[in-house]
Design a protein around this motif. Structure first.
Motif, PDB file in Angstrom:
ATOM      1  N   THR A  17       8.131   7.781  -2.235  1.00  0.00           N
ATOM      2  CA  THR A  17       6.836   8.092  -1.622  1.00  0.00           C
ATOM      3  C   THR A  17       6.553   9.580  -1.677  1.00  0.00           C
ATOM      4  O   THR A  17       5.438  10.014  -1.988  1.00  0.00           O
ATOM      5  CB  THR A  17       6.800   7.587  -0.173  1.00  0.00           C
ATOM      6  N   ARG A  18       7.571  10.365  -1.378  1.00  0.00           N
ATOM      7  CA  ARG A  18       7.396  11.824  -1.395  1.00  0.00           C
ATOM      8  C   ARG A  18       7.041  12.293  -2.805  1.00  0.00           C
ATOM      9  O   ARG A  18       6.145  13.142  -2.994  1.00  0.00           O
ATOM     10  CB  ARG A  18       8.668  12.497  -0.907  1.00  0.00           C
ATOM     11  N   ALA A  19       7.712  11.738  -3.811  1.00  0.00           N
ATOM     12  CA  ALA A  19       7.433  12.136  -5.192  1.00  0.00           C
ATOM     13  C   ALA A  19       6.038  11.695  -5.619  1.00  0.00           C
ATOM     14  O   ALA A  19       5.341  12.413  -6.350  1.00  0.00           O
ATOM     15  CB  ALA A  19       8.484  11.530  -6.124  1.00  0.00           C
ATOM     16  N   VAL A  71       0.847  -1.183   0.000  1.00  0.00           N
ATOM     17  CA  VAL A  71       0.000   0.000   0.000  1.00  0.00           C
ATOM     18  C   VAL A  71       0.891   1.244   0.000  1.00  0.00           C
ATOM     19  O   VAL A  71       1.782   1.376   0.840  1.00  0.00           O
ATOM     20  CB  VAL A  71      -0.921   0.030   1.247  1.00  0.00           C
ATOM     21  N   MET A  72       0.656   2.127  -0.961  1.00  0.00           N
ATOM     22  CA  MET A  72       1.365   3.399  -0.954  1.00  0.00           C
ATOM     23  C   MET A  72       0.686   4.311   0.060  1.00  0.00           C
ATOM     24  O   MET A  72      -0.507   4.595  -0.048  1.00  0.00           O
ATOM     25  CB  MET A  72       1.342   4.031  -2.348  1.00  0.00           C
ATOM     26  N   ALA A  73       1.441   4.745   1.059  1.00  0.00           N
ATOM     27  CA  ALA A  73       0.884   5.593   2.117  1.00  0.00           C
ATOM     28  C   ALA A  73       2.001   6.436   2.697  1.00  0.00           C
ATOM     29  O   ALA A  73       3.183   6.107   2.583  1.00  0.00           O
ATOM     30  CB  ALA A  73       0.235   4.735   3.208  1.00  0.00           C
ATOM     31  N   VAL A 119       5.414   1.264   1.082  1.00  0.00           N
ATOM     32  CA  VAL A 119       6.623   1.418   0.271  1.00  0.00           C
ATOM     33  C   VAL A 119       7.758   1.954   1.141  1.00  0.00           C
ATOM     34  O   VAL A 119       8.872   1.414   1.144  1.00  0.00           O
ATOM     35  CB  VAL A 119       6.355   2.357  -0.926  1.00  0.00           C
ATOM     36  N   ALA A 120       7.510   3.029   1.860  1.00  0.00           N
ATOM     37  CA  ALA A 120       8.494   3.583   2.787  1.00  0.00           C
ATOM     38  C   ALA A 120       8.060   3.257   4.210  1.00  0.00           C
ATOM     39  O   ALA A 120       6.866   3.308   4.527  1.00  0.00           O
ATOM     40  CB  ALA A 120       8.618   5.093   2.611  1.00  0.00           C
TER      41      ALA A 120
END
Length: 506
Positions: free
Chosen positions: A453-455, A416-418, A434-435
């Motif tokens: 993640t930041r991008a 999950v991207m979060a 991811v992170a």
């Protein structure tokens, strides 16, 4: 008719009446009742298990150990790396979850109950080695919970009432309870002729404490040194502590889930987040100065008093952290606070002149009331906020809302991207992010994952870049609370509280 009473009968009845209302007995009763009420409050908090801070990482750790106890991998991201969260205590909890089929949060409630029981019994045992006063354990418990500052402070390993209410399920609570039992056992071994088996057991217990919560392990080690120094060991008694130390080092070295000694170089990434421990010390720890004052007469009576030596060691560690910029050493603050808090409690019931006892009792009681009032918002975790007086409700801190609403879609092992709070909570339900939501010393590509993640969540990022990140890390779902992903190619499948949206990756 004249009735005559025996003088012995009269004096006996008078003595009984005086004993029944003796101030010391009344004080003991009040201390035990108040301590009992505070413990009832904490038990009710365990039932609710409010979520703030690090509960997600501990739930995720239990998840991984339940599914794969021998090779759990990273608890937060889909990577095969070790983790310092894989401790003996968490391995046991993962085994309980695996064998019983209980949910992770049920197991964490059991862990909270066990940790609280271990802490209370540990304080009782250790205080008994310092004082024979019958009220001492109850007063010590109240001091540890309430004698802090006028501003509530929350951090794992710091046993204030407000902090403990939110961290009672953490390994730090279990570890601190173990530490008190460890000090009590070590005190008995240092005073008597303990066998080699006892010293080996002490060494293993010391290692378990360090493995379960490294920062609390530092506190436990400082207390152990103080205990040994106070026992004035001679040349003939040094082999016992040496055997214990050697046994502990061996256990630390062979622990298979992570390299304990590699953590010695992990401080650099932890310094910024721990700098806050040194901020506003009077507001957060000011009431402990009463305990510092109580340490002075103990030092005058005995330069090797265990609480005095313990306090000095803790103060040196914390001061060195401030002077050198190693702010993570501030996690050793309980090594200075706990002995001062215990000294204040023991001084409250110490024999001496009546006016001295009365004056100290007034100061100690006033400090406890002030500290308890500062942490009155803890009542909000067991009483509906609307039922609290406004002045108490204003001190209440609302816990986080869970992410159970994603479990109809996100399966165990899905990526999950979060970011932010969501990244700290999603792994508790079995997903990976991811992170990592927390600094991870053992994750070699942590910086790259954080940048990706930041991008991904940055405004203006192209769809091609986002698709590339999704492919690289196997992202299946996205949790967005900022609204930046609305109107993109992602498909919204569920909506949660506080504006959170779960998107399916095309």
């Amino acid at each position: 008719m004249t009735v005559r009473f025996s003088s012995s009968v009269v004096s006996g009845r008078t003595g009984a009446r005086r004993a029944a209302v003796h101030p010391a007995a009344v004080g003991r009763t009040i201390a035990r009742v108040v301590a009992g009420l505070v413990l009832v409050l904490l038990v009710l908090v365990v039932v609710r298990l409010p979520w703030v801070g690090d509960l997600g990482i501990h739930a995720a750790t239990v998840q991984r150990l339940r599914h794969s106890p021998l090779d759990p991998g990273n608890p937060l991201v889909d990577a095969d790396t070790p983790s310092p969260y894989y401790s003996p205590w968490m391995l046991l909890l993962g085994g309980v979850a695996r064998v019983t089929g209980l949910g992770v949060f049920v197991v964490l409630r059991l862990a909270a109950a066990a940790g609280l029981a271990l802490l209370v019994t540990g304080v009782w045992r250790y205080v008994r080695t310092l004082s024979a006063q019958r009220a001492a354990p109850a007063l010590a418990l109240l001091s540890l919970l309430l004698l802090w500052g006028t501003t509530p402070f929350l951090w794992s390993g710091f046993p204030g009432l407000n902090s403990l209410a939110l961290t009672v399920a953490y390994p730090s609570t279990f570890t601190l309870g173990l530490a008190f039992h460890f000090w009590a056992w070590l005190t008995a071994a240092s005073r008597g002729a303990a066998g080699w088996g006892a010293w080996l057991g002490l060494g293993v217990l010391w290692a378990v404490i360090l493995l379960c919560h490294q920062f609390s392990g530092v506190v436990a080690s400082a207390g152990a040194v103080a205990t040994v120094v106070a026992a004035r060991p001679g040349r003939a008694t040094w082999p016992g502590p040496a055997v214990a130390l050697s046994a502990g080092v061996v256990v630390l070295w062979v622990w298979p889930y992570y390299d304990f000694f590699a953590l010695l170089g992990a401080g650099e990434g932890l310094e910024p987040v721990h700098r806050v421990l040194y901020a506003r010390p009077v507001a957060r720890y000011g009431l402990v100065l009463l305990g510092v004052a109580a340490l002075v007469p103990r030092w005058l009576r005995d330069r090797r008093d265990p609480l005095v030596v313990f306090f000095v060691l803790g103060t040196l560690i914390v001061s060195a952290g401030w002077l050198t910029g190693h702010y993570s050493w501030g996690r050793a603050l309980p090594a200075a606070l706990v002995p001062a808090q215990l000294a204040a409690a023991l001084a409250a019931g110490r024999a001496g002149r009546r006016w001295v006892r009365a004056g100290w009792a007034v100061l100690f009681t006033g400090a406890l009331v002030l500290g308890g009032w500062a942490q009155a918002g803890t009542l909000g975790y067991v009483v509906p906020r609307g039922a609290l007086p406004e002045v108490v409700a204003d001190r209440y801190r609302s816990p986080w809302t869970g992410y159970h609403w994603i479990t109809s879609w996100v399966r165990y092992g899905d990526v999950v991207m979060a970011e932010g709070r969501a990244a700290r909570q999603v792994p508790a339900y079995g997903g990976y992010t991811v992170a990592p939501g927390y600094p991870d010393f053992f994750l070699p590509d942590e910086g790259r994952r954080v940048a990706a993640t930041r991008a991904y969540f940055a405004e203006g990022t192209s769809e091609a870049v986002r698709r590339g990140v999704e492919r690289e890390y196997g992202v299946r779902w996205v949790v967005d609370r900022s609204g930046v992903l609305a109107g993109t190619a992602l498909r919204a499948v569920a909506r949660g509280p506080e504006g959170a949206v779960l998107y399916a990756v095309p």
